[in-house]
Motif scaffolding. Structure first.
Motif, PDB file in Angstrom:
ATOM      1  N   GLY A 164      -2.656 -21.126  49.273  1.00 47.67           N
ATOM      2  CA  GLY A 164      -1.426 -21.631  48.668  1.00 47.67           C
ATOM      3  C   GLY A 164      -1.193 -23.006  49.263  1.00 47.67           C
ATOM      4  N   TRP A 165      -0.487 -23.877  48.547  1.00 56.03           N
ATOM      5  CA  TRP A 165      -0.403 -25.252  49.035  1.00 56.03           C
ATOM      6  C   TRP A 165       1.007 -25.828  48.887  1.00 56.03           C
ATOM      7  N   ARG A 166       1.596 -26.135  50.013  1.00 52.98           N
ATOM      8  CA  ARG A 166       2.842 -26.901  50.122  1.00 52.98           C
ATOM      9  C   ARG A 166       3.885 -26.489  49.080  1.00 52.98           C
ATOM     10  N   THR A 167       4.371 -27.457  48.278  1.00 51.58           N
ATOM     11  CA  THR A 167       5.449 -27.182  47.330  1.00 51.58           C
ATOM     12  C   THR A 167       5.011 -26.299  46.174  1.00 51.58           C
ATOM     13  N   LEU A 168       3.706 -26.081  46.031  1.00 46.86           N
ATOM     14  CA  LEU A 168       3.188 -25.268  44.927  1.00 46.86           C
ATOM     15  C   LEU A 168       2.884 -23.839  45.363  1.00 46.86           C
ATOM     16  N   VAL A 169       3.297 -23.472  46.567  1.00 44.24           N
ATOM     17  CA  VAL A 169       2.902 -22.183  47.129  1.00 44.24           C
ATOM     18  C   VAL A 169       3.438 -20.999  46.321  1.00 44.24           C
ATOM     19  N   ASP A 170       4.534 -21.164  45.623  1.00 45.00           N
ATOM     20  CA  ASP A 170       5.105 -20.067  44.853  1.00 45.00           C
ATOM     21  C   ASP A 170       4.623 -20.047  43.403  1.00 45.00           C
ATOM     22  N   GLY A 171       3.773 -20.997  43.046  1.00 44.28           N
ATOM     23  CA  GLY A 171       3.286 -21.065  41.682  1.00 44.28           C
ATOM     24  C   GLY A 171       1.909 -20.445  41.533  1.00 44.28           C
ATOM     25  N   PRO A 172       1.310 -20.535  40.350  1.00 42.72           N
ATOM     26  CA  PRO A 172      -0.033 -20.001  40.127  1.00 42.72           C
ATOM     27  C   PRO A 172      -1.065 -20.714  41.011  1.00 42.72           C
ATOM     28  N   TRP A 173      -2.049 -19.950  41.473  1.00 41.72           N
ATOM     29  CA  TRP A 173      -3.079 -20.544  42.338  1.00 41.72           C
ATOM     30  C   TRP A 173      -4.310 -19.647  42.308  1.00 41.72           C
ATOM     31  N   PHE A 174      -5.504 -20.266  42.190  1.00 38.92           N
ATOM     32  CA  PHE A 174      -6.750 -19.516  42.108  1.00 38.92           C
ATOM     33  C   PHE A 174      -7.705 -19.939  43.212  1.00 38.92           C
ATOM     34  N   GLY A 175      -8.707 -19.112  43.479  1.00 41.17           N
ATOM     35  CA  GLY A 175      -9.658 -19.371  44.553  1.00 41.17           C
ATOM     36  C   GLY A 175     -10.609 -20.507  44.223  1.00 41.17           C
ATOM     37  N   ALA A 176     -10.975 -21.268  45.250  1.00 44.53           N
ATOM     38  CA  ALA A 176     -11.832 -22.434  45.049  1.00 44.53           C
ATOM     39  C   ALA A 176     -13.254 -22.056  44.668  1.00 44.53           C
ATOM     40  N   VAL A 177     -13.832 -21.054  45.320  1.00 45.28           N
ATOM     41  CA  VAL A 177     -15.243 -20.728  45.081  1.00 45.28           C
ATOM     42  C   VAL A 177     -15.474 -20.233  43.657  1.00 45.28           C
ATOM     43  N   PRO A 178     -14.695 -19.253  43.132  1.00 43.99           N
ATOM     44  CA  PRO A 178     -14.903 -18.885  41.735  1.00 43.99           C
ATOM     45  C   PRO A 178     -14.584 -20.009  40.764  1.00 43.99           C
ATOM     46  N   THR A 179     -13.610 -20.849  41.097  1.00 38.39           N
ATOM     47  CA  THR A 179     -13.295 -21.989  40.236  1.00 38.39           C
ATOM     48  C   THR A 179     -14.486 -22.933  40.141  1.00 38.39           C
ATOM     49  N   LEU A 180     -15.097 -23.253  41.270  1.00 42.27           N
ATOM     50  CA  LEU A 180     -16.254 -24.147  41.268  1.00 42.27           C
ATOM     51  C   LEU A 180     -17.465 -23.488  40.616  1.00 42.27           C
ATOM     52  N   SER A 181     -17.576 -22.171  40.748  1.00 41.34           N
ATOM     53  CA  SER A 181     -18.666 -21.462  40.076  1.00 41.34           C
ATOM     54  C   SER A 181     -18.542 -21.635  38.563  1.00 41.34           C
ATOM     55  N   ALA A 182     -17.324 -21.452  38.068  1.00 38.99           N
ATOM     56  CA  ALA A 182     -17.097 -21.620  36.633  1.00 38.99           C
ATOM     57  C   ALA A 182     -17.318 -23.070  36.217  1.00 38.99           C
ATOM     58  N   MET A 213     -20.842 -23.991  35.611  1.00 36.90           N
ATOM     59  CA  MET A 213     -21.412 -23.452  34.376  1.00 36.90           C
ATOM     60  C   MET A 213     -21.080 -24.293  33.149  1.00 36.90           C
ATOM     61  N   VAL A 214     -20.041 -25.125  33.229  1.00 37.77           N
ATOM     62  CA  VAL A 214     -19.641 -25.910  32.055  1.00 37.77           C
ATOM     63  C   VAL A 214     -19.897 -27.404  32.240  1.00 37.77           C
ATOM     64  N   THR A 215     -20.579 -27.772  33.331  1.00 33.96           N
ATOM     65  CA  THR A 215     -20.968 -29.160  33.573  1.00 33.96           C
ATOM     66  C   THR A 215     -22.456 -29.187  33.900  1.00 33.96           C
ATOM     67  N   SER A 216     -23.021 -30.407  33.927  1.00 37.69           N
ATOM     68  CA  SER A 216     -24.455 -30.485  34.188  1.00 37.69           C
ATOM     69  C   SER A 216     -24.860 -31.603  35.128  1.00 37.69           C
ATOM     70  N   THR A 217     -24.025 -32.623  35.300  1.00 34.29           N
ATOM     71  CA  THR A 217     -24.428 -33.772  36.121  1.00 34.29           C
ATOM     72  C   THR A 217     -23.448 -34.102  37.239  1.00 34.29           C
ATOM     73  N   ILE A 218     -22.169 -33.869  37.021  1.00 39.68           N
ATOM     74  CA  ILE A 218     -21.156 -34.268  37.992  1.00 39.68           C
ATOM     75  C   ILE A 218     -21.276 -33.415  39.253  1.00 39.68           C
ATOM     76  N   ARG A 219     -21.091 -34.036  40.419  1.00 35.58           N
ATOM     77  CA  ARG A 219     -21.068 -33.279  41.664  1.00 35.58           C
ATOM     78  C   ARG A 219     -19.732 -32.573  41.812  1.00 35.58           C
ATOM     79  N   LEU A 220     -19.735 -31.419  42.463  1.00 33.60           N
ATOM     80  CA  LEU A 220     -18.560 -30.571  42.601  1.00 33.60           C
ATOM     81  C   LEU A 220     -18.334 -30.243  44.066  1.00 33.60           C
ATOM     82  N   GLY A 221     -17.072 -30.065  44.459  1.00 38.22           N
ATOM     83  CA  GLY A 221     -16.857 -29.764  45.864  1.00 38.22           C
ATOM     84  C   GLY A 221     -15.477 -29.253  46.207  1.00 38.22           C
TER      85      GLY A 221
END
Length: 310
Positions: free
Chosen positions: A52-70, A73-81
């Protein structure tokens, strides 16, 4: 100590650009942003690795690893991190496995941004005691050391003040050799020493929020940090051109994507201070990083080509 270079990370006269997409929207909303980030010509795209992050802690939030996994799958050249993973809620053994999986899914396009982690929700939500700054930095140094070992050696056994590892395996290893790149977040001298030793890149936020009131004061602080990091490199005999310099532009009181002209000026000032990479945040409708996607489109069509062409 492993210094990893990645394609396109040689010394350049232009600033490469990255976009940060917060993991706060359901995938049907977020997915087009990752696609568009690549289409716009950004060199890298990132997401926050927090519970959770600062002023957004009470709002929607998803995990970084599954987000980057997805996103992989929908990109091909851009670096991700990740911007940035920390020891606040991560242990290097399972995290190394997750990073190897990400590196495989992306066919070698993952960069791990790592930092010491701040006090706050990421710590308190798990019931842990918040560490004082010196101990938090010491834990961070050990975390990076262990993560480096896990990603470069077939087996790792380690016993330190904060972590113990017994016969951890690493097969099949990273796609990127000898491991995926580390971009190490550091503002203080001790963390900068970690970045100088292990980093493919160094990232700074400049002076912390609340310590400066104007953009000019922030830029003066960034210049001081740049000089401090140069000294950290000099202390171990490492040349500046062997490590990329990332600037999180939106830690400034002035949002980088407030206008195309402002973004152009920010990129120019970053380049003058020796930064190779500039990070901006995808505009949000309100609150932190509030802005217009029309400005982002103008930056992509008008400013990014200028930076690429020099």
């Amino acid at each position: 100590m492993v210094h990893v270079r990645v394609p396109g990370s040689a010394t350049v006269a232009v600033v490469r650009t990255g976009i940060v997409i917060l993991p706060e929207q359901r995938w049907w909303v977020a997915e087009p942003k990752w696609r568009v980030a690549e289409e716009y010509g950004f060199h890298h795209a990132w997401t926050y690795d927090h519970l959770g992050w600062r002023t957004l802690v009470d709002g929607p939030w998803f995990g970084a690893v599954p987000t980057l996994s997805a996103a992989a799958m929908v990109t091909s050249t851009i670096r991700l991190g990740t911007l940035v993973a920390s020891p606040n809620f991560r242990h290097p053994v399972p995290f190394a496995r997750e990073l190897m999986a990400l590196d495989d899914l992306s066919d070698g396009r993952i960069t791990v941004g790592i930092g010491a982690g701040a006090v706050g929700y990421d710590t308190t939500v798990m019931g842990d005691t918040e560490l004082p700054p010196a101990e938090r930095t010491a834990r961070f140094a050990e975390f990076v050391d262990v993560l480096d070992r896990l990603l470069t050696r077939e087996r790792t056994t380690f016993e330190g003040a904060h972590y113990e590892v017994r016969e951890a395996r690493s097969a099949p290893g990273c796609v990127q050799r000898p491991r995926l790149p580390f971009v190490v977040a550091a503002n203080g001298p001790k963390a900068m020493a970690v970045a100088a030793r292990y980093g493919t890149g160094w990232v700074t936020t400049g002076p912390p929020a609340g310590s400066v009131e104007t953009a000019e004061e922030w830029w003066a602080g960034v210049e001081r940090y740049a000089a401090r990091f140069t000294r950290a490199l000099d202390a171990i005999g490492r040349r500046k051109h062997t490590i990329d310099w990332y600037l999180n532009a939106d830690s400034s009181p002035a949002y980088s994507l407030s206008s195309a002209g402002h973004f152009r000026d920010v990129a120019g000032r970053a380049q003058e201070l020796g930064f190779t990479d500039l990070l901006a945040h995808w505009p949000r409708e309100e609150g932190v990083y509030a802005g217009s996607e029309a400005v982002l489109e103008r930056v992509a069509s008008e400013v990014l080509p200028e930076l690429v062409s020099g």
